[in-house]
Design an enzyme around this catalytic site. Structure first.
Site, short mmCIF file in Angstrom:
data_model
loop_
_atom_site.label_atom_id
_atom_site.label_comp_id
_atom_site.label_asym_id
_atom_site.label_seq_id
_atom_site.Cartn_x
_atom_site.Cartn_y
_atom_site.Cartn_z
N GLY A 168 30.30 -0.72 -111.69
CA GLY A 168 31.44 -0.48 -110.81
C GLY A 168 31.23 -1.07 -109.43
N CYS A 178 62.52 20.07 -120.69
CA CYS A 178 63.77 20.64 -120.19
C CYS A 178 63.77 20.72 -118.66
CB CYS A 178 64.02 22.01 -120.80
SG CYS A 178 62.67 23.18 -120.57
N CYS A 187 26.20 20.95 -126.71
CA CYS A 187 26.78 19.63 -126.44
C CYS A 187 26.71 18.76 -127.69
CB CYS A 187 26.03 18.95 -125.29
SG CYS A 187 26.65 17.30 -124.90
#
Length: 627
Positions: A24, A174, A433
């Site tokens: 990143g 709705c 896990c």
């Protein structure tokens, strides 16, 4: 360098020898890469698939205007080398999911540092580091909040040890169609309208009034057809899809406007049950909009348009988007993008017009982009602080002091000891896990006669259990292959039901993902029907492990939370004494940490135990998704 001198010769040698993988190069990544080269790390590889956008420039300080459109990884490398030309940085403009970055690739590094902004990539890197038995330092920010989590196989929780909040915040259909009460309801409706007019038409996203609203009587829809609204409508109020209306009118702005904001509203007004305890909406006409006589003065994204300006933008954007759609051919469609000028202005204008009709405050283009584009505003200072904490935790790992590592949480306001950065002891692995336990297993509940092999592959294994390229074998002694990651081997199975292969209650499926070096046994629990019209349910999923951690409703607004809400603070207090013992830390924080825990339900963050604040875990730009 002075810092190298302070570290000592032996530790400097350790830095020179270690190999860092950084995933990143966004908000956290730019700060982190700069910190790494200035600290003395000289062998770094960086992976990022993104290119640089104009919106990145306000906080990703390795990038400049001339870099827009270029690879983030490559430009970050070039900019970071200016801080330390002696560093060796290899930049990969590629996806971390690429098979080139397999377990052997990860094994070549000393430590992996995450600076990601999405859960799927985090899950994948977590599994790769577990398979390679390499330490991982996870991190994330969201606004003023942030966290750093060191992860080591067998010693700490992995990224997937704790349940994650839902990635999407949804609203009843709705409410969206009939009774919006908040700006976000109007924004969701506007995005649905965009898709109905220009994108992939989805019946679940139809923006027409909903006559199946549970508040309505059975005859409400029928009576509405005979209401006064029918007499006033252009062509009468005939219930048909929004796309059909658009095509019939040739995307005529006046007819579409009056259909959406006059006729449909009058149709809603005829459903009297809805408005007994609510403010009724007010229908608008294309040629008679509020603000018509006001001089246009809205030029900035922070300005709020008048309703007349919204009508003008609606007309302009409708024309531009219609032309764009025509260029795509007969079966073409548009995909909504917050960075597309016309798409964004269309949603802004439509959302505000609907808001005005229902008496909801109008919002600026900037605010609507934040909601519609799923954006938590990024704070550059937060990224810088978290990047610094990542390096500190990394140094502990490299110098053999992983037992001194802490989970570090950045809050909006200081705690009782006047600290913004709160260190917490690392948690041990969760024995339940299904990723890092010694025998990963889970139970999947569904109707084996209604679940196809493709659904098992795409929705359960890839979508829910985060596998990339699964292979599935029935554990029946015969070795029946349901799914193969080799292209073309099991395509004929995709549309067949699991029951066709003898999958019944208590059948065990052996699932392997060779890319992640991950194996999981899924036990099938056959049920005829699940509650809430669910297609499947994972029992033994981690969301079942800690049901008490629902938190309160204080995060319902969608804002992530790692600490107690308070006024924004700019004065940051540097973290000291990371070696606080658990007991001392709990005494020092008292109820301050527990009481400010809120579920970060729209943020990429693990849900932590009650004694810790829940912190954000995403590079804040693309975190909140609204369905």
């Amino acid at each position: 360098m002075a810092l190298n001198g302070a570290l000592g010769k032996q530790n400097v040698n350790t830095l020179n020898k270690c190999k860092i993988l950084m995933v990143g190069a966004g908000g956290i990544g730019c700060e982190l890469l700069k910190n790494l080269v200035l600290t003395g790390f000289t062998d770094i590889q960086l992976i990022d698939l993104d290119t640089i956008d104009v919106s990145n420039l306000n906080r990703q300080f390795l990038f400049r205007k001339e870099h827009v459109g270029k690879s983030k990884a490559q430009v970050a490398k070039e900019s970071a080398l200016k801080f330390n030309p002696n560093a060796s940085i290899v930049a990969h403009h590629d996806s971390i999911f690429n098979s080139e970055f397999g377990v052997d690739f990860f094994k070549s590094f000393t430590v992996v540092l995450n600076a990601l902004d999405n859960r799927a990539a985090r899950n994948h890197v977590n599994r790769m580091c577990l398979a390679a038995d390499i330490p991982l330092v996870e991190s994330g920010t969201a606004g003023y909040l942030g966290q750093v989590n060191p992860i080591k196989k067998g010693l700490t929780e992995c990224y997937e040890c704790q349940p994650k909040p839902s990635a999407q915040k949804s609203f009843p259909g709705c409410t969206i169609r009939n009774t919006p009460s908040e700006p976000i309801h109007c924004v969701v409706w506007a995005k649905h309208l965009f898709n109905q007019l220009f994108g992939e038409e989805d019946p679940d996203e139809d923006v027409s009034p909903d006559t199946e609203d549970p508040e309505l009587t059975a005859d409400a829809g029928k009576s509405a057809l005979d209401s006064e609204a029918k007499k006033d409508a252009i062509g009468g109020i005939e219930r048909k899809s929004t796309r059909a209306w658009a095509v019939e009118t040739g995307y005529n702005a006046e007819k579409l406007f009056n259909k959406l904001f006059r006729d449909d509203i009058k149709y809603l007004l005829s459903m009297e049950t809805l408005w007994k305890e609510r403010r009724p909406p007010q229908a608008l006409d294309f040629h008679d909009l509020p603000g018509k006589d006001l001089q246009s003065a809205s030029t900035r994204s922070t300005d709020v348009w008048t309703v007349q300006e919204c009508g003008d933008h609606f007309t302009r954007c409708l024309t531009a988007l219609k032309e764009d759609l025509a260029k795509r051919g007969e079966d073409g469609m548009l995909v909504w993008d917050k960075d597309d000028h016309h798409a964004m202005d269309f949603v802004t204008s439509v959302a505000n017009i609907r808001a005005h009709i229902f008496g909801i405050p109008l919002k600026s283009g900037f605010e609507i982009k934040s909601m519609a584009g799923n954006i938590i505003p990024a704070i550059a200072t937060t990224n810088a602080i978290i990047a610094g904490a990542i390096v500190l935790e990394t140094l502990k790992i490299l110098f053999g002091k992983i037992d001194k590592c802490k989970q570090v949480y950045l809050n909006r306001v200081p705690n009782d000891r006047k600290r913004l950065l709160v260190p917490c002891a690392l948690d041990p692995p969760n024995p339940k896990c299904y990723v890092c336990s010694s025998k990963p297993e889970c139970v999947a509940r569904f109707n084996t006669s209604k679940i196809t092999v493709k659904t098992l592959q795409d929705k359960i294994l890839k979508g829910h259990l985060n596998m990339i390229a699964p292979d599935v074998e029935i554990d029946d002694g015969k070795g029946t292959i349901l799914i193969s990651s080799e292209e073309g081997e099991t395509e004929d199975n995709e549309d067949k039901y699991l029951s066709d292969f003898g999958v019944v209650n208590n059948t065990r499926l052996k699932c392997d993902d060779f890319l992640q070096n991950y194996s999981l046994v899924v036990t099938v629990a056959h049920v005829e029907k699940l509650d809430g019209e669910l297609e499947f349910e994972i029992v033994g999923d981690l969301s079942q492990c800690h049901p008490e951690e629902d938190g309160d409703s204080s995060a319902a607004s969608g804002a992530p939370a790692a600490g107690k809400a308070a006024d924004d603070e700019d004065d940051l207090i540097v973290m000291e004494d990371l070696e606080l013992e658990d007991k001392e830390m709990e005494q020092s924080q008292g109820e301050s940490v527990e009481s400010r825990k809120r579920p970060a339900e729209d943020v990429e963050s693990p849900a932590k135990s009650k004694r810790k604040a829940v912190a954000a875990a995403g590079d804040s730009e693309d975190l909140i998704e609204i369905s």
